[in-house]
Write a protein that holds these residues in place. Structure first.
Motif, mmCIF file in Angstrom:
data_model
loop_
_atom_site.group_PDB
_atom_site.id
_atom_site.type_symbol
_atom_site.label_atom_id
_atom_site.label_comp_id
_atom_site.label_asym_id
_atom_site.label_seq_id
_atom_site.Cartn_x
_atom_site.Cartn_y
_atom_site.Cartn_z
ATOM 1 N N ASP A 136 0.800 -1.234 0.000
ATOM 2 C CA ASP A 136 0.000 0.000 0.000
ATOM 3 C C ASP A 136 0.830 1.281 0.000
ATOM 4 O OD1 ASP A 136 -2.497 -1.546 0.318
ATOM 5 O OD2 ASP A 136 -1.619 -2.060 2.252
ATOM 6 N N ALA A 137 2.162 1.193 0.067
ATOM 7 C CA ALA A 137 2.990 2.403 0.157
ATOM 8 C C ALA A 137 2.890 3.232 -1.124
ATOM 9 C CB ALA A 137 4.446 2.008 0.401
ATOM 10 N N ALA A 138 3.194 4.529 -0.988
ATOM 11 C CA ALA A 138 3.090 5.443 -2.138
ATOM 12 C C ALA A 138 4.027 5.004 -3.272
ATOM 13 C CB ALA A 138 3.426 6.861 -1.692
ATOM 14 N N ASP A 139 5.187 4.431 -2.915
ATOM 15 C CA ASP A 139 6.139 4.012 -3.954
ATOM 16 C C ASP A 139 6.048 2.506 -4.243
ATOM 17 O OD1 ASP A 139 7.121 3.054 -1.598
ATOM 18 O OD2 ASP A 139 9.208 3.658 -1.965
ATOM 19 N N ALA A 140 4.898 1.909 -3.912
ATOM 20 C CA ALA A 140 4.727 0.462 -4.113
ATOM 21 C C ALA A 140 4.924 0.086 -5.582
ATOM 22 C CB ALA A 140 3.331 0.036 -3.665
ATOM 23 N N LEU A 141 5.521 -1.085 -5.788
ATOM 24 C CA LEU A 141 5.706 -1.597 -7.149
ATOM 25 C C LEU A 141 4.420 -2.230 -7.661
ATOM 26 C CD1 LEU A 141 9.061 -3.588 -6.834
ATOM 27 C CD2 LEU A 141 8.731 -1.455 -8.119
ATOM 28 N N ASP A 142 4.251 -2.250 -8.963
ATOM 29 C CA ASP A 142 3.219 -3.074 -9.572
ATOM 30 C C ASP A 142 3.505 -4.540 -9.204
ATOM 31 O OD1 ASP A 142 1.139 -3.288 -11.943
ATOM 32 O OD2 ASP A 142 2.599 -4.904 -12.161
ATOM 33 N N PRO A 143 2.479 -5.349 -8.894
ATOM 34 C CA PRO A 143 2.757 -6.741 -8.481
ATOM 35 C C PRO A 143 3.546 -7.564 -9.497
ATOM 36 C CG PRO A 143 0.519 -6.131 -7.905
ATOM 37 C CD PRO A 143 1.050 -4.998 -8.739
ATOM 38 N N LEU A 144 3.330 -7.327 -10.805
ATOM 39 C CA LEU A 144 4.091 -8.090 -11.806
ATOM 40 C C LEU A 144 5.574 -7.685 -11.749
ATOM 41 C CD1 LEU A 144 3.563 -10.234 -14.039
ATOM 42 C CD2 LEU A 144 3.386 -8.336 -15.672
ATOM 43 N N ALA A 145 5.837 -6.409 -11.464
ATOM 44 C CA ALA A 145 7.224 -5.949 -11.282
ATOM 45 C C ALA A 145 7.798 -6.540 -9.989
ATOM 46 C CB ALA A 145 7.275 -4.423 -11.257
ATOM 47 N N ASP A 146 6.950 -6.698 -8.978
ATOM 48 C CA ASP A 146 7.389 -7.326 -7.723
ATOM 49 C C ASP A 146 7.842 -8.772 -7.972
ATOM 50 O OD1 ASP A 146 7.803 -7.644 -4.986
ATOM 51 O OD2 ASP A 146 5.669 -7.740 -4.484
ATOM 52 N N LEU A 147 7.197 -9.447 -8.935
ATOM 53 C CA LEU A 147 7.623 -10.821 -9.275
ATOM 54 C C LEU A 147 9.071 -10.825 -9.779
ATOM 55 C CD1 LEU A 147 6.969 -13.835 -9.608
ATOM 56 C CD2 LEU A 147 5.912 -13.296 -11.821
ATOM 57 N N ILE A 148 9.483 -9.752 -10.428
ATOM 58 C CA ILE A 148 10.885 -9.642 -10.877
ATOM 59 C C ILE A 148 11.825 -9.696 -9.666
ATOM 60 C CG2 ILE A 148 12.594 -8.111 -11.960
ATOM 61 C CD1 ILE A 148 10.400 -7.161 -13.882
ATOM 62 N N LEU A 149 11.430 -9.053 -8.568
ATOM 63 C CA LEU A 149 12.265 -9.115 -7.355
ATOM 64 C C LEU A 149 12.385 -10.556 -6.863
ATOM 65 C CD1 LEU A 149 11.154 -6.033 -5.186
ATOM 66 C CD2 LEU A 149 13.122 -6.237 -6.696
ATOM 67 N N ALA A 150 11.276 -11.288 -6.914
ATOM 68 C CA ALA A 150 11.306 -12.694 -6.470
ATOM 69 C C ALA A 150 12.175 -13.539 -7.406
ATOM 70 C CB ALA A 150 9.887 -13.250 -6.394
ATOM 71 N N GLN A 151 12.109 -13.263 -8.698
ATOM 72 C CA GLN A 151 12.985 -13.991 -9.649
ATOM 73 C C GLN A 151 14.451 -13.714 -9.332
ATOM 74 O OE1 GLN A 151 11.598 -12.137 -13.245
ATOM 75 N NE2 GLN A 151 9.969 -13.643 -13.604
ATOM 76 N N ARG A 152 14.760 -12.442 -9.052
ATOM 77 C CA ARG A 152 16.160 -12.079 -8.733
ATOM 78 C C ARG A 152 16.598 -12.725 -7.428
ATOM 79 N NH1 ARG A 152 16.455 -6.205 -8.191
ATOM 80 N NH2 ARG A 152 18.637 -6.656 -7.788
ATOM 81 N N LEU A 153 15.677 -12.772 -6.477
ATOM 82 C CA LEU A 153 15.992 -13.429 -5.202
ATOM 83 C C LEU A 153 16.309 -14.908 -5.430
ATOM 84 C CD1 LEU A 153 16.089 -13.317 -2.073
ATOM 85 C CD2 LEU A 153 13.643 -13.904 -2.100
ATOM 86 N N ALA A 154 15.554 -15.552 -6.307
ATOM 87 C CA ALA A 154 15.785 -16.982 -6.589
ATOM 88 C C ALA A 154 17.203 -17.206 -7.099
ATOM 89 C CB ALA A 154 14.752 -17.489 -7.598
ATOM 90 N N VAL A 155 17.683 -16.299 -7.955
ATOM 91 C CA VAL A 155 19.050 -16.423 -8.490
ATOM 92 C C VAL A 155 20.079 -16.239 -7.366
ATOM 93 C CG1 VAL A 155 20.750 -15.352 -10.021
ATOM 94 C CG2 VAL A 155 18.417 -15.739 -10.836
#
Ligand SMILES: N[C@@H]1[C@@H](O)[C@H](O)[C@@H](COP(=O)(O)O)O[C@@H]1O
Length: 316
Positions: A270-289
């Motif tokens: 809910d934060a003002a600078d929140a990412l779009d959820p599909l963009a948030d999935l990119i963070l999870a992909q990077r975390l997996a690596v």
């Protein structure tokens, strides 16, 4: 933590803003393969492609474009009537997907979204959207999957059927650019267990984030609808364990995770600078690596997996 080497998977992950832009700009060219307003549609796939089917089904139906069900291709309920069956398959060779298309051929219009125009799916489906520019060398899917959602989302946007609260693709692409550049929190990179949560279309993203961590890193992950978290999954959260929410936070969830000593992650909350959820999935992909490399695994060569599963019916 040292920066991960630029493995093949990382290059594909980092190119997502570009492939989302490309598919968004050319959405009209794929319309023949995409659901029409009011059609009753079944979307099918396996693995990542099934989870993208689930995400799209929620997006389309909540945007008022038409009734939409999603199934693992092997679990398609024969006997139901649909106006269209849409298959998602990067490889175009997954046996369960091809078998299903073959079994319904001639009884219902079929379509497919694939990355490879040289496969059998081209003949089996009545209409095909080929996203060859989003194809990948990696076993583990990242960019093809999100580019499929970018396509389907851009199509809903063009049809005036984007659900309330879902950002237009221009904003999602800007957020994807942020997501490839955002540092991952060291506390999250060091965690031993991950529970991914989502609601509506973001539940499909939560399933996919969990799969990515399992496929690339052999990590212990679980995925649930956000409101299910308190019905049991919370019992495994604790210090050194992460609850990662895609999309808006249900009231009190962050406090519940905090109370049991877990780490709550909500970059698309809910934060003002929140990412779009599909963009948030990119963070999870990077975390997996990062987790894979931290454990000495090569994310480009995941254990026990093949790029697509082609079954030999003769050996059943
Ligand atoms: N290991 C791969 C998965 O990563 C992939 O998600 C799935 C579906 O593949 P496709 O989209 O090519 O049908 O096949 C295999 O299981």
């Amino acid at each position: 933590m040292s920066a991960p080497d630029a493995c093949r998977t990382t290059l594909e992950i980092d190119s997502q803003p570009e492939t989302w832009r490309r598919v968004t700009d050319s959405v009209g060219g794929f319309a023949a393969a995409l659901p029409r307003r009011g059609e009753r549609v079944a979307v099918v796939g396996c693995g990542t492609s099934w989870f993208m089917a689930l995400a799209y089904a929620q997006l389309r139906e909540s945007g008022g474009h038409g009734e939409t069900d999603a199934f693992a291709a092997s679990e398609f309920p024969t006997g139901r009537t649909y106006d269209r069956v849409l298959a998602i398959t990067r490889s175009g060779t997954t046996t369960e997907v091809l078998d299903l298309l073959a079994s319904v051929k001639g009884t219902v219009p079929t379509a497919a979204i694939t990355a490879d125009p040289k496969t059998e799916v081209m003949e089996l489906a009545d209409a095909v959207a080929v996203l060859d520019f989003a194809d990948e060398e990696s076993v583990v899917q990242t960019r093809f999957a999100t580019t499929v959602i970018a396509l389907l989302r851009a199509h809903l946007e063009a049809e005036g059927a984007l659900p309330d609260g879902v950002l237009p693709m221009d904003r999602a692409i800007a957020d994807a650019e942020r997501a490839v550049a955002t540092p991952l929190a060291p506390e999250v990179c060091a965690a031993e267990q991950f529970t991914f949560l989502g609601t509506g279309w973001t539940y499909g993203l939560a399933l996919e984030a969990g799969l990515k961590m399992r496929e690339a890193a052999g990590a212990w992950t679980e995925s649930y609808p956000a409101m299910e978290y308190r019905h049991g999954p919370i019992s495994i959260t604790g210090p050194g364990r992460v609850a990662w929410l895609f999309g808006a936070a249900p009231q009190g969830l962050a406090d519940d995770v905090d109370r049991v000593g877990g780490t709550f992650v909500a970059a698309s909350g809910d934060a003002a600078d929140a990412l779009d959820p599909l963009a948030d999935l990119i963070l999870a992909q990077r975390l997996a690596v990062v987790i894979a490399q931290g454990r000495g695994y090569d994310p480009d060569r995941p254990r026990n997996l093949t790029r697509s599963v082609v079954l030999d019916h003769g050996q059943d």
